[in-house]
Design a protein around this motif. Structure first.
Motif, PDB file in Angstrom:
ATOM      1  N   ASN A  41       3.388   3.708   4.318  1.00  0.00           N
ATOM      2  CA  ASN A  41       4.580   4.453   3.914  1.00  0.00           C
ATOM      3  C   ASN A  41       5.620   4.368   5.018  1.00  0.00           C
ATOM      4  N   TRP A  42       6.842   4.025   4.615  1.00  0.00           N
ATOM      5  CA  TRP A  42       7.984   3.974   5.533  1.00  0.00           C
ATOM      6  C   TRP A  42       8.914   5.124   5.153  1.00  0.00           C
ATOM      7  N   THR A  43       8.935   6.157   5.976  1.00  0.00           N
ATOM      8  CA  THR A  43       9.699   7.368   5.699  1.00  0.00           C
ATOM      9  C   THR A  43      10.881   7.436   6.654  1.00  0.00           C
ATOM     10  N   THR A 101      -1.465   3.500   4.877  1.00  0.00           N
ATOM     11  CA  THR A 101      -2.157   4.124   3.751  1.00  0.00           C
ATOM     12  C   THR A 101      -3.322   3.268   3.266  1.00  0.00           C
ATOM     13  N   ALA A 147       7.012   2.627  -0.182  1.00  0.00           N
ATOM     14  CA  ALA A 147       5.622   2.217   0.032  1.00  0.00           C
ATOM     15  C   ALA A 147       5.599   0.716   0.270  1.00  0.00           C
ATOM     16  N   GLN A 173      11.484   7.643   1.153  1.00  0.00           N
ATOM     17  CA  GLN A 173      10.216   7.003   1.513  1.00  0.00           C
ATOM     18  C   GLN A 173       9.935   5.820   0.585  1.00  0.00           C
ATOM     19  N   THR A 220      -1.081  -1.649   3.121  1.00  0.00           N
ATOM     20  CA  THR A 220       0.027  -0.802   2.681  1.00  0.00           C
ATOM     21  C   THR A 220       0.372   0.219   3.766  1.00  0.00           C
TER      22      THR A 220
END
Length: 250
Positions: free
Chosen positions: A189-191, A183, A209, A207, A187
């Motif tokens: 996002n780990w979903t 992102t 961040a 999720q 950074t």
């Protein structure tokens, strides 16, 4: 081969993998471009939470089976594996207070955890047929790219680990699908989609961040003293979540 000799071989192999990955040139022209590369997750990262239920995606819920309810209501925080220096498992290790390093190569992505363990994602690979005969703390992980999204698939994890510090547990049937989406330069996002038919009536997704941390190196967190203190840990019954799961007895 003896167990000490086997562990030495495994760690030596990890060192070679990390060294090989670290020696590869960045995809961008300079450090700034490399950090901005949508497929570049190299570096040290961290996000801490004790409660994954706070990060469910909209419309998601955690619904327990009867067995899952039984285990959830019997949680004792005095038995958390971190109290005895055991590995956390992938969910907890990626969301604990300890940072972790990602080192990317062409065929593997290595995750070096400050807390005890490591993960290796084998790109464009398959899970072995006998995976459940040899479960491990971190399981077996395969990886692939979907556009600029890194997708990891993990199976074959030991059932002793917790999904979070609040007391969500799992069985050896746990299956994780993780998606890594950059992102910004620092950074992503780990979903994560969690599936375990023994504990949950349906899959659920959360999720976090993740943020890059400006640490020069990882420091090993062995917590060896806890092996002495563990017998004196006080019992603390009851799972603790902001959004408790639903279950048949509720």
């Amino acid at each position: 081969m003896s167990k000490p000799a086997l562990k030495l071989v495994m760690w030596s192999a990890l060192v070679l993998i990390v060294a090989s990955c670290a020696g590869q040139p960045a995809t961008g022209g300079d450090a700034t471009e490399a950090q901005s590369d949508a497929r570049d997750f190299n570096g040290i990262w961290q996000y801490f939470t004790a409660d994954l239920t706070q990060f469910l995606l909209p419309g998601e819920e955690i619904s327990l089976t009867e067995y899952g309810e039984e285990r959830y209501l019997a949680v004792d925080h005095g038995n958390f594996l971190g109290n005895t220096c055991q590995p956390y498992g992938p969910n907890r290790a990626m969301a604990a207070s300890n940072p972790y390093m990602i080192v990317m190569g062409e065929d593997v992505v290595a995750f070096v955890m400050e807390h005890i363990d490591h993960r290796i994602a084998y790109m464009d690979a398959e899970h072995p047929d006998d995976l459940l005969e040899y479960p491990s703390w971190m399981g077996h992980t395969t990886g692939r790219w979907e556009g600029d999204t890194l997708v990891l698939d993990t199976f074959g994890m030991r059932p002793e680990t917790w999904l979070d510090r609040g007391g969500l547990m799992h069985s050896e049937q746990l299956h994780l699908v993780e998606r890594f989406d950059k992102t910004g330069p620092d950074t992503f996002n780990w979903t994560v989609t969690v599936e375990d038919p023994e504990f949950f009536t349906k899959p659920w997704t959360y999720q976090l961040a993740m943020a890059r941390v400006d640490f020069p190196r990882l420091l090993p967190a062995r917590c060896a003293d806890n092996e002495v203190d563990a017998p004196h840990m006080l019992s603390l019954p009851g799972a603790d979540h902001e959004n408790p799961p639903t279950f048949p007895g509720a």
